[in-house]
Design a protein around this motif. Structure first.
Motif, PDB file in Angstrom:
ATOM      1  N   VAL B  48       2.325  -5.280   9.289  1.00 10.85           N
ATOM      2  CA  VAL B  48       1.558  -4.344   8.465  1.00 10.85           C
ATOM      3  C   VAL B  48       0.062  -4.478   8.760  1.00 10.85           C
ATOM      4  O   VAL B  48      -0.635  -3.477   8.970  1.00 10.85           O
ATOM      5  N   LEU B  49      -0.429  -5.717   8.809  1.00 11.86           N
ATOM      6  CA  LEU B  49      -1.872  -5.920   9.028  1.00 11.86           C
ATOM      7  C   LEU B  49      -2.343  -5.271  10.322  1.00 11.86           C
ATOM      8  O   LEU B  49      -3.479  -4.797  10.406  1.00 11.86           O
ATOM      9  N   ASP B  50      -1.454  -5.239  11.318  1.00 13.99           N
ATOM     10  CA  ASP B  50      -1.828  -4.609  12.592  1.00 13.99           C
ATOM     11  C   ASP B  50      -2.188  -3.128  12.416  1.00 13.99           C
ATOM     12  O   ASP B  50      -3.018  -2.605  13.153  1.00 13.99           O
ATOM     13  N   ILE B  51      -1.525  -2.465  11.486  1.00 14.06           N
ATOM     14  CA  ILE B  51      -1.866  -1.053  11.319  1.00 14.06           C
ATOM     15  C   ILE B  51      -2.579  -0.767   9.993  1.00 14.06           C
ATOM     16  O   ILE B  51      -3.091   0.324   9.793  1.00 14.06           O
ATOM     17  N   ASN B  52      -2.630  -1.757   9.113  1.00 11.94           N
ATOM     18  CA  ASN B  52      -3.375  -1.570   7.864  1.00 11.94           C
ATOM     19  C   ASN B  52      -4.086  -2.875   7.493  1.00 11.94           C
ATOM     20  O   ASN B  52      -3.463  -3.772   6.913  1.00 11.94           O
ATOM     21  N   PRO B  53      -5.389  -2.962   7.796  1.00  9.45           N
ATOM     22  CA  PRO B  53      -6.100  -4.225   7.565  1.00  9.45           C
ATOM     23  C   PRO B  53      -6.122  -4.654   6.099  1.00  9.45           C
ATOM     24  O   PRO B  53      -6.385  -5.823   5.810  1.00  9.45           O
ATOM     25  N   ARG B  54      -5.860  -3.729   5.162  1.00 12.32           N
ATOM     26  CA  ARG B  54      -5.829  -4.122   3.749  1.00 12.32           C
ATOM     27  C   ARG B  54      -4.490  -4.772   3.362  1.00 12.32           C
ATOM     28  O   ARG B  54      -4.351  -5.293   2.266  1.00 12.32           O
ATOM     29  N   GLY B  55      -3.504  -4.717   4.271  1.00 13.65           N
ATOM     30  CA  GLY B  55      -2.216  -5.331   3.956  1.00 13.65           C
ATOM     31  C   GLY B  55      -1.513  -4.644   2.806  1.00 13.65           C
ATOM     32  O   GLY B  55      -1.103  -5.269   1.830  1.00 13.65           O
ATOM     33  N   GLN B  56      -1.414  -3.318   2.914  1.00 15.54           N
ATOM     34  CA  GLN B  56      -0.778  -2.528   1.851  1.00 15.54           C
ATOM     35  C   GLN B  56       0.219  -1.564   2.466  1.00 15.54           C
ATOM     36  O   GLN B  56       0.104  -1.205   3.635  1.00 15.54           O
ATOM     37  N   VAL B  57       1.165  -1.154   1.661  1.00 12.53           N
ATOM     38  CA  VAL B  57       2.027  -0.046   2.045  1.00 12.53           C
ATOM     39  C   VAL B  57       1.784   1.098   1.070  1.00 12.53           C
ATOM     40  O   VAL B  57       1.348   0.847  -0.055  1.00 12.53           O
ATOM     41  N   PRO B  58       2.024   2.342   1.450  1.00 12.26           N
ATOM     42  CA  PRO B  58       2.647   2.755   2.697  1.00 12.26           C
ATOM     43  C   PRO B  58       1.743   2.570   3.903  1.00 12.26           C
ATOM     44  O   PRO B  58       0.515   2.582   3.787  1.00 12.26           O
ATOM     45  N   SER B  59       2.403   2.381   5.049  1.00  8.49           N
ATOM     46  CA  SER B  59       1.741   2.525   6.326  1.00  8.49           C
ATOM     47  C   SER B  59       2.553   3.557   7.082  1.00  8.49           C
ATOM     48  O   SER B  59       3.769   3.391   7.237  1.00  8.49           O
ATOM     49  N   PHE B  60       1.883   4.593   7.525  1.00  6.32           N
ATOM     50  CA  PHE B  60       2.588   5.715   8.130  1.00  6.32           C
ATOM     51  C   PHE B  60       2.030   5.959   9.521  1.00  6.32           C
ATOM     52  O   PHE B  60       0.816   5.900   9.732  1.00  6.32           O
ATOM     53  N   LYS B  61       2.937   6.183  10.464  1.00  8.71           N
ATOM     54  CA  LYS B  61       2.508   6.532  11.820  1.00  8.71           C
ATOM     55  C   LYS B  61       3.166   7.824  12.267  1.00  8.71           C
ATOM     56  O   LYS B  61       4.367   8.018  12.068  1.00  8.71           O
ATOM     57  N   HIS B  62       2.371   8.687  12.863  1.00  5.36           N
ATOM     58  CA  HIS B  62       2.899   9.890  13.506  1.00  5.36           C
ATOM     59  C   HIS B  62       2.475   9.776  14.964  1.00  5.36           C
ATOM     60  O   HIS B  62       1.300   9.982  15.286  1.00  5.36           O
ATOM     61  N   GLY B  63       3.404   9.421  15.817  1.00  2.00           N
ATOM     62  CA  GLY B  63       3.019   9.073  17.185  1.00  2.00           C
ATOM     63  C   GLY B  63       2.076   7.884  17.115  1.00  2.00           C
ATOM     64  O   GLY B  63       2.404   6.864  16.510  1.00  2.00           O
TER      65      GLY B  63
END
Lengths: 226, 226
Positions: B48-63
């Motif tokens: 999660v931290l790799d795509i959200n430095p705040r360490g929260q969800v949701p984390s969403f990726k489109h491509g």
């Protein structure tokens, strides 16, 4: 001209300022502008309560339509006046993704700032705790470092969501300006400092600069050691 | 099919649920769904931290595009898939004004709810105060009365911003569901109760119902006297 629009606002309130910048960027000058005094508690007056039961500003009217949430007013104005003035929602998928992401992260930046600079306003006297304020300050520093990093990654001369001004700048710049008004160090946060300097010269920002900041250019030093 | 999309989420998190409902409403089934465990602190994992430095969800990726803010993801999905599935931003000025207004008021409803039901999560043990929690409870009751009044004014069978489902329902329904999960009384708030019952049957909501609520249908009674 936007004679069918009315904005009730308070000087220096970031949410009010967002709507004012949006109106300028969309070339909607000439609206009915009603400056209220927070000191005199005019935001709790019947005039405001009639259109905003929470007793808050901004309160915005377009004809009979009432929009009191600052983000809502900005999105509404962009949606209704898409082809007028500055395009605030870019077309490309990549640009849009970044713009939406930073626009909503802007709420977190605002909250973390407010939890420090308005701590004594939000927390009644008997309930204030050194430890809580210190935690809020640490959270704000972590947040500021994120934004400093975002700007660094975009490169010099960038706006908050890329090379062009967007909705993100409209809604987040008032928070950035407030940070510096409360003493944030542009030496410690050079990218945020450069962004602040860049946006300060923008006509929409100049036209909507808080009048009491103009009268008294010296702000507080609450954040100087942050 | 949405095989180029990935959602990292936690069961029962209103922000995660918003994005899941948006994906369903926009007919974007088939995305990569990664359920994380809050108990195991997986939202603070490196993934999660790799795509959200705040360490929260949701984390969403489109491509390759990353959107971690729930409102940002919902607005992005509506913007990219305008003509697919449910139209979440209506065309008319009046409908839009109400939809934007309620959508952003939804953040206030969520915050006021969270300040009560997550009070012990947010406030460290030594800092909890009866008076502060009581103030939060009063603020939540005032907020709930506003929403009950909004629904009353719209008439029975209405959604939160009118006769059709809109972005407001996508982002605010998870908060309403959480209120009832935590014991809110549908007798005391009959309009909110009717709205909850109406939305519960919606396919997008059924398809995204929190799995641990399904496993254990009985919630808490934190809000029963509110």
């Amino acid at each position: 001209m936007a004679q069918d629009m009315t904005l009730l606002w308070g000087s220096g309130s970031p949410p009010c300022w967002r709507v004012m910048i949006a109106l300028e960027e969309k070339n909607l000058q000439g609206y009915n502008s009603k400056l209220l005094s927070f000191d005199k508690m005019e935001h709790k007056s019947q005039q405001v309560l009639d259109i905003n039961p929470r007793g808050q500003v901004p309160s915005f009217k377009h004809g009979d339509l009432i929009i009191n949430e600052s983000y809502a007013a900005c999105f509404y104005l962009e949606s209704r006046f898409k082809s007028q003035g500055t395009k605030l929602i870019p077309d490309g998928a990549e640009e849009q993704a970044l713009m939406f992401q930073r626009t909503f992260e802007g709420l977190t930046l605002y909250e973390k700032m407010a939890a420090v600079i308005f701590y004594t306003y939000y927390v009644p006297e008997g309930e204030r705790l050194e430890a809580a304020l210190k935690r809020n300050e640490e959270a704000l520093v972590a947040e500021l470092k994120l934004w400093e990093g975002y700007l660094e990654k975009l490169g010099s001369g960038s706006y908050l969501a890329g090379k062009s001004v967007s909705m993100t700048d409209v809604v987040v710049f008032p928070t950035v300006a407030t940070l510096f008004r409360f003493g944030l160090s542009a030496e410690r946060y050079p990218k945020l400092g450069a962004y602040y300097a860049l946006m300060k010269e923008r006509p929409s920002v100049k036209a909507s600069w808080p009048p009491h900041w103009l009268e008294n250019p010296k702000g507080q030093d609450t954040l100087k050691d942050m």
